[in-house]
Design an enzyme around this catalytic site. Structure first.
Site, PDB file in Angstrom:
ATOM      1  NE  ARG A  56       0.699  12.840   7.737  1.00 48.91           N
ATOM      2  CZ  ARG A  56       0.362  13.976   8.315  1.00 48.91           C
ATOM      3  NH1 ARG A  56      -0.875  14.151   8.720  1.00 48.91           N
ATOM      4  NH2 ARG A  56       1.243  14.946   8.469  1.00 48.91           N
TER       5      ARG A  56
ATOM      6  CG  ASP B  23       5.467  22.194   9.494  1.00 48.11           C
ATOM      7  OD1 ASP B  23       4.277  22.036   9.190  1.00 48.11           O
ATOM      8  OD2 ASP B  23       5.836  22.712  10.555  1.00 48.11           O
ATOM      9  CG  LEU B  24       9.968  18.128   7.463  1.00 47.76           C
ATOM     10  CD1 LEU B  24      10.589  16.785   7.843  1.00 47.76           C
ATOM     11  CD2 LEU B  24      10.995  19.245   7.608  1.00 47.76           C
TER      12      LEU B  24
ATOM     13  CG  ASP C 297       4.144   1.491   9.180  1.00 45.15           C
ATOM     14  OD1 ASP C 297       3.813   2.301  10.067  1.00 45.15           O
ATOM     15  OD2 ASP C 297       4.055   1.750   7.967  1.00 45.15           O
TER      16      ASP C 297
ATOM     17  NE  ARG D 169       1.007  10.164  10.707  1.00 49.76           N
ATOM     18  CZ  ARG D 169       0.660   9.094   9.991  1.00 49.76           C
ATOM     19  NH1 ARG D 169       1.592   8.280   9.533  1.00 49.76           N
ATOM     20  NH2 ARG D 169      -0.595   8.834   9.707  1.00 49.76           N
ATOM     21  N   PRO D 170       3.346  16.581  10.982  1.00 46.84           N
ATOM     22  CG  PRO D 170       4.996  18.097  11.625  1.00 46.84           C
ATOM     23  CD  PRO D 170       4.405  16.764  11.987  1.00 46.84           C
TER      24      PRO D 170
ATOM     25  CB  CYS E   2      -3.117   6.536  11.303  1.00 48.40           C
ATOM     26  SG  CYS E   2      -3.641   4.918  10.748  1.00 48.40           S
TER      27      CYS E   2
ATOM     28  CE  LYS F   4      -1.515   2.201   3.548  1.00 54.12           C
ATOM     29  NZ  LYS F   4      -2.211   2.773   4.724  1.00 54.12           N
ATOM     30  CG  ASN F   5       2.950   2.376   3.462  1.00 51.49           C
ATOM     31  OD1 ASN F   5       1.819   2.855   3.512  1.00 51.49           O
ATOM     32  ND2 ASN F   5       3.579   1.914   4.528  1.00 51.49           N
TER      33      ASN F   5
END
Length: 429
Positions: free
Chosen positions: A102, A134-135, A316, A131-132, A126, A22-23
């Site tokens: 996300r 910003d990056l 994970d 988990r911003p 989730c 999935k990832n």
């Protein structure tokens, strides 16, 4: 709301085909926005998150067609999809769609790179820490994007296209690396990404982008160099095997005992986790198309782990490994360094009889002789499957509630475990 009922105590024996990751599939699908030609993806898992992203891409005008399945997969797994973004009608990704997952925020990169503008809602997914983004925003700004936050949306524009730049991430970020790769592929000039994520899913995206015509070197290392091109074309690409699913089922076998072959996967995707698993007394054997996992008697030895970016122990798999350690003969220590607030499964494992003490980012697990079934509630994707693993080894029946979390990341879980002897049943609401 669906529930899963598990009657534990049965060893697992048989073969489990591992699904596409999935990832990896999510950024690959998003990359279809970079071209007007067709991107064909093989071995895309049938998951709630994949369906959610399909709806988001459809909102932009991407045509989606399921054309078959990967050879060797069962009827409920491994679809082949064709994505064509030749008629993108909207560069806005609305809150009601992005809030469900996300990773959908990553559409900002190809939309901005190809069309010069994007308006994307701040994400959901989730609830494990902040988990911003910003990056991700920083990477796009380095490439010349003008960005503002307005009413819960990230509004990005570029006047004359993105331009190559040096991007140095202060911490390793998989999402940030995905975004930087997709944006840099269509930027003018050379982009250097330092402290890039080394995860296999990043390598998979880079390989697919290269098939589409991108010029990328260094994927899989901490320094990636991208030479921007004027346009990208279509391609055909197979999604790599899901290393988290592989590790999850390996830990289930280690906890319940038995002998299971995990096929359509690769050992190098999980080297560190398999090494840790072997140290617990589980026998791991490489197969031509996967791995064989056996534990036929003997106790589970305790082991300490610290989660780290690849090639370290995956965050994970932290919850699944904790479930395994609840039956270890001794104390184990699990330190979570990637996400804060990723111990929400602890109180639910405790309902099964686990003894776990938390101290900040450290969980100290005192192994017990046995677990006992109880009603439990899933709190997020990986936590939910740790409860499945615990329930498979527990005495009596466990009822797992809120299993929609499982449907986000584990394809045909009940069918795969059931064919190996697990007594598992989904009760539809």
């Amino acid at each position: 709301m669906d529930r899963i009922h598990i009657t534990g105590g049965t060893p697992l024996n048989g073969t489990i085909p591992i699904s596409g990751a999935k990832n990896a599939a999510l950024p690959l699908m998003i990359a279809s926005l970079l071209t007007g030609e067709t991107l064909e993806l093989i071995n895309v898992p049938r998951l709630a998150d994949i369906a959610a992203l399909t709806r988001i891409l459809g909102n932009h005008g991407v045509d989606h067609m399921v054309v078959g399945k990967r050879p060797g997969q069962t009827a409920e797994t491994g679809q082949t999809v064709r994505l064509t973004a030749s008629n993108v009608i909207d560069t806005t990704a609305p809150y009601e769609l992005v809030s469900t997952m996300r990773a959908s925020f990553w559409v900002i990169a190809p939309l901005l790179a190809r069309f010069g503008e994007a308006k994307v809602s701040l994400p959901g997914g989730c609830a494990i820490g902040t988990r911003p983004v910003d990056l991700l925003i920083m990477a796009l700004e380095k490439l010349g994007a003008e960005i503002e936050i307005d009413g819960g949306y990230v509004v990005a524009k570029t006047k004359n296209g993105l331009r190559g730049a040096e991007i140095t991430f202060p911490t390793v970020t998989v999402g940030g690396t995905h975004v930087a790769l997709m944006a840099a592929a269509l930027a003018y000039g050379t982009t250097v990404i330092d402290n890039a994520a080394r995860e296999p899913e990043v390598v998979d995206l880079a390989e697919c982008l290269s098939k589409m015509g991108a010029r990328i070197e260094g994927a899989g290392t901490s320094r990636i160099v991208v030479e921007g091109v004027a346009r990208l074309g279509g391609a055909r690409h197979e999604v790599l095997p899901d290393r988290i699913e592989t590790g999850t089922y390996a830990m289930a076998v280690a906890m319940t005992g038995g002998d299971v072959s995990l096929v359509n996967t690769r050992t190098e995707l999980l080297a560190s986790a398999l090494d840790v698993l072997a140290s617990t007394g589980t026998e791991i054997t490489a197969l031509p198309d996967g791995i064989r996992v056996r534990r036929n008697g003997g106790g589970i030895s305790p082991a300490d782990v610290t989660t780290d970016p690849f090639p370290g122990f995956p965050t994970d798999l932290q919850a699944q490994f904790m479930a395994l350690m609840t039956l270890a003969k001794g104390q184990s220590r699990i330190r979570e360094t990637i996400f804060e607030n990723r111990f929400m499964h602890v109180q639910e494992l405790a309902r099964l009889g686990a003894r776990i003490r938390l101290d900040g980012d450290l969980a100290v697990v005192e192994g017990v002789e046995r677990l006992k079934g109880a009603p439990v509630m899933a709190t997020d994707l990986r936590a939910s499957v740790s409860l499945v693993i615990g329930a498979l080894a527990a005495e009596g029946e466990t009822q797992i509630n809120r299993v929609y979390h499982l449907d986000r990341g584990f394809e045909a879980l009940e069918a795969k475990l059931g064919r190996c002897g697990a007594r598992i049943e989904r009760v539809r609401a």
